[in-house]
Design an enzyme around this catalytic site. Structure first.
Site, PDB file in Angstrom:
ATOM      1  N   VAL A 166       1.307   9.696  -6.431  1.00 55.44           N
ATOM      2  CA  VAL A 166       1.554  11.109  -6.144  1.00 55.44           C
ATOM      3  C   VAL A 166       2.898  11.500  -6.761  1.00 55.44           C
ATOM      4  O   VAL A 166       3.956  11.243  -6.187  1.00 55.44           O
ATOM      5  CB  VAL A 166       1.541  11.377  -4.634  1.00 55.44           C
ATOM      6  CG1 VAL A 166       1.805  12.851  -4.346  1.00 55.44           C
ATOM      7  CG2 VAL A 166       0.207  10.947  -4.030  1.00 55.44           C
TER       8      VAL A 166
ATOM      9  N   ASP B  80      -3.874 -13.962  -3.232  1.00 47.96           N
ATOM     10  CA  ASP B  80      -4.512 -14.914  -4.137  1.00 47.96           C
ATOM     11  C   ASP B  80      -5.670 -14.223  -4.851  1.00 47.96           C
ATOM     12  O   ASP B  80      -5.804 -12.996  -4.778  1.00 47.96           O
ATOM     13  CB  ASP B  80      -4.988 -16.165  -3.375  1.00 47.96           C
ATOM     14  CG  ASP B  80      -5.912 -15.835  -2.206  1.00 47.96           C
ATOM     15  OD1 ASP B  80      -6.542 -14.740  -2.213  1.00 47.96           O
ATOM     16  OD2 ASP B  80      -6.019 -16.654  -1.275  1.00 47.96           O
TER      17      ASP B  80
ATOM     18  N   ASP C  26     -10.148  -9.434   3.026  1.00 47.44           N
ATOM     19  CA  ASP C  26     -10.596 -10.747   2.557  1.00 47.44           C
ATOM     20  C   ASP C  26     -10.849 -11.631   3.779  1.00 47.44           C
ATOM     21  O   ASP C  26      -9.905 -12.052   4.446  1.00 47.44           O
ATOM     22  CB  ASP C  26      -9.525 -11.374   1.663  1.00 47.44           C
ATOM     23  CG  ASP C  26      -9.869 -12.787   1.215  1.00 47.44           C
ATOM     24  OD1 ASP C  26     -10.969 -13.267   1.541  1.00 47.44           O
ATOM     25  OD2 ASP C  26      -9.023 -13.403   0.538  1.00 47.44           O
TER      26      ASP C  26
ATOM     27  N   HIS D  56       0.584   4.206  -2.757  1.00 43.92           N
ATOM     28  CA  HIS D  56       0.334   5.600  -2.388  1.00 43.92           C
ATOM     29  C   HIS D  56       1.505   6.505  -2.774  1.00 43.92           C
ATOM     30  O   HIS D  56       1.318   7.707  -2.964  1.00 43.92           O
ATOM     31  CB  HIS D  56       0.038   5.698  -0.888  1.00 43.92           C
ATOM     32  CG  HIS D  56      -1.364   5.315  -0.538  1.00 43.92           C
ATOM     33  ND1 HIS D  56      -2.149   6.038   0.337  1.00 43.92           N
ATOM     34  CD2 HIS D  56      -2.138   4.289  -0.952  1.00 43.92           C
ATOM     35  CE1 HIS D  56      -3.342   5.468   0.443  1.00 43.92           C
ATOM     36  NE2 HIS D  56      -3.354   4.403  -0.330  1.00 43.92           N
TER      37      HIS D  56
ATOM     38  N   SER E  89       8.463   9.959  -2.144  1.00 37.31           N
ATOM     39  CA  SER E  89       8.041  11.204  -1.484  1.00 37.31           C
ATOM     40  C   SER E  89       7.158  10.920  -0.276  1.00 37.31           C
ATOM     41  O   SER E  89       7.142  11.700   0.682  1.00 37.31           O
ATOM     42  CB  SER E  89       7.328  12.120  -2.474  1.00 37.31           C
ATOM     43  OG  SER E  89       6.181  11.487  -3.026  1.00 37.31           O
TER      44      SER E  89
ATOM     45  N   ASN F 151      -3.800   9.294   3.914  1.00 34.85           N
ATOM     46  CA  ASN F 151      -2.672   8.634   4.571  1.00 34.85           C
ATOM     47  C   ASN F 151      -2.661   8.761   6.089  1.00 34.85           C
ATOM     48  O   ASN F 151      -2.120   7.886   6.781  1.00 34.85           O
ATOM     49  CB  ASN F 151      -1.352   9.214   4.039  1.00 34.85           C
ATOM     50  CG  ASN F 151      -1.133   8.941   2.575  1.00 34.85           C
ATOM     51  OD1 ASN F 151      -1.574   7.926   2.045  1.00 34.85           O
ATOM     52  ND2 ASN F 151      -0.452   9.856   1.892  1.00 34.85           N
TER      53      ASN F 151
ATOM     54  N   ARG G   1       0.834  -1.211   0.000  1.00 35.20           N
ATOM     55  CA  ARG G   1       0.000   0.000   0.000  1.00 35.20           C
ATOM     56  C   ARG G   1       0.867   1.259   0.000  1.00 35.20           C
ATOM     57  O   ARG G   1       0.546   2.244  -0.670  1.00 35.20           O
ATOM     58  CB  ARG G   1      -0.919  -0.015   1.224  1.00 35.20           C
ATOM     59  CG  ARG G   1      -1.898   1.150   1.266  1.00 35.20           C
ATOM     60  CD  ARG G   1      -3.010   0.892   2.263  1.00 35.20           C
ATOM     61  NE  ARG G   1      -3.968   1.990   2.286  1.00 35.20           N
ATOM     62  CZ  ARG G   1      -4.073   2.873   3.283  1.00 35.20           C
ATOM     63  NH1 ARG G   1      -3.284   2.769   4.339  1.00 35.20           N
ATOM     64  NH2 ARG G   1      -4.964   3.838   3.230  1.00 35.20           N
TER      65      ARG G   1
ATOM     66  N   HIS H  18      -5.977  -5.640  -2.600  1.00 31.68           N
ATOM     67  CA  HIS H  18      -6.834  -5.767  -1.413  1.00 31.68           C
ATOM     68  C   HIS H  18      -7.196  -7.222  -1.128  1.00 31.68           C
ATOM     69  O   HIS H  18      -8.095  -7.489  -0.355  1.00 31.68           O
ATOM     70  CB  HIS H  18      -8.105  -4.937  -1.587  1.00 31.68           C
ATOM     71  CG  HIS H  18      -7.882  -3.463  -1.476  1.00 31.68           C
ATOM     72  ND1 HIS H  18      -8.822  -2.524  -1.857  1.00 31.68           N
ATOM     73  CD2 HIS H  18      -6.806  -2.753  -1.036  1.00 31.68           C
ATOM     74  CE1 HIS H  18      -8.337  -1.313  -1.653  1.00 31.68           C
ATOM     75  NE2 HIS H  18      -7.124  -1.425  -1.160  1.00 31.68           N
TER      76      HIS H  18
END
Length: 349
Positions: free
Chosen positions: A75, A259, A251, A71, A81, A99, A67, A199
């Protein structure tokens, strides 16, 4: 499949280096998989060992690192950064709404960078380190391997305002999601659907879930696309007016494994956040066939994910003499250098 505590990162490093040697001859881009072969051969082992150590006490860290990379890249490109703390020159992206009190893993990144600086001083950029770490995190969680193009350099500033507007919201509908992805150059439906598959592991806070459980789009009713049984379970985990920071698995079936279960969940009305379920429940959407395909064939999902990750990793990289190689990922390097002339006189320049 999850990671095994007995996993050998030396084996991992040898596997990755061997595969990269095979791939490198086919890479003519500014970024290339063999970028650190001569300057920091242990880079993959060092990063992998740090992640394996962290997983011993924090099974969520692999998803958190992926993640962070996402993120970062959304940007102004993949330039690390997001790792910069506040300074007198700029405000950190860590404070931006998508964030704040949400992205995590910075302590693991710090340990990783310190180990790399000991082994290969001023060589491996934080941007490349985070890119490699995201790939190894996926691999250790049961996901695919891919040759990561390398050679990025680190930004000299953070982009707080852009972080507030460029990152997709968990409350976005499909049109908004497509716009956010296209704005950074990810304009294929497969980019959106495959990267959303990140996710398939990790957790989200209840504050990003509760609106669709009790008052979806101001209707005072739940999101009609939610599976009724799943709705009951989510309401138990995230009661109305409850603690918004409580964590829920993205999940519920294989929460720590990378998966294709995420896509099966979407088909069953069990997407945790609105922006996930939109991929399957938006009538007539071109994303629906992809959800069906990835759900039924994990190898197809893995290949689409790899393609999209490489595309995302190539967004606006700083290369050559652009930016810098940060020695500490939290701060830009000092602009002052201490030098000694031929007479032994020390001065600052």
């Amino acid at each position: 499949m999850g990671f095994s505590p007995s996993f050998s990162c030396s084996t991992l490093g040898a596997l990755i280096l061997g595969c990269l040697l095979f791939q490198a001859s086919n890479s003519n881009a500014q970024l290339r998989p063999d970028f650190y072969f001569g300057t920091c051969p242990p880079v993959f082992d060092i990063i992998g060992n740090t992640i394996v150590d962290a997983l011993q006490t924090d099974p969520r860290i692999a998803a958190s690192i992926l993640r962070l990379h996402f993120h970062d890249c959304f940007v102004r490109g993949c330039d690390a950064s997001i790792l910069l703390d506040n300074s007198t020159s700029f405000r950190t992206e860590k404070d931006a709404a998508p964030n704040a009190n949400s992205v995590r893993g910075f302590d693991v990144i710090d340990r990783m960078k310190a180990a790399l600086e000991r082994a290969c001083p001023r060589t491996v950029s934080c941007a490349d380190m985070l890119t490699i770490a995201s790939q190894i995190s996926v691999l250790l969680s049961g996901g695919p391997w891919w040759p990561v193009p390398l050679g990025r350099r680190d930004s000299l500033e953070a982009f707080f305002d852009l972080a507030n507007t460029a990152l997709p919201s968990p409350f976005f509908n499909l049109t908004q999601l497509k716009t956010a992805f296209a704005d950074v150059g990810l304009n294929r439906a497969s980019d959106l659907v495959a990267l959303s598959g990140g996710h398939t592991f990790g957790k989200a806070q209840c504050q990003f879930v509760t609106p669709r459980l009790y008052n979806f789009n101001g209707t005072n009713r739940p999101d009609p696309t939610l599976n009724p049984t799943y709705l009951t379970e989510l309401r138990r985990l995230c009661p109305q007016n409850g603690n918004g920071t409580v964590l829920v698995n993205f999940d519920p079936v294989t929460p720590n494994a990378f998966d294709s279960q995420y896509y099966t969940n979407l088909r069953n009305g069990k997407g945790l956040i609105q922006s996930d379920q939109e991929l399957f429940s938006t009538p007539g959407a071109d994303t629906i066939p992809l959800v069906n395909q990835y759900s039924s064939n994990m190898s197809v999902f893995f290949q689409a994910f790899v393609d999209a990750m490489i595309r995302m990793g190539n967004l606006r990289p700083l290369t050559g003499t652009q930016g810098e190689i940060r020695q500490n990922c939290r701060v830009v390097n000092s602009r002052i250098r201490v030098v000694e002339n031929d007479d032994g006189v020390v001065s600052s320049i």
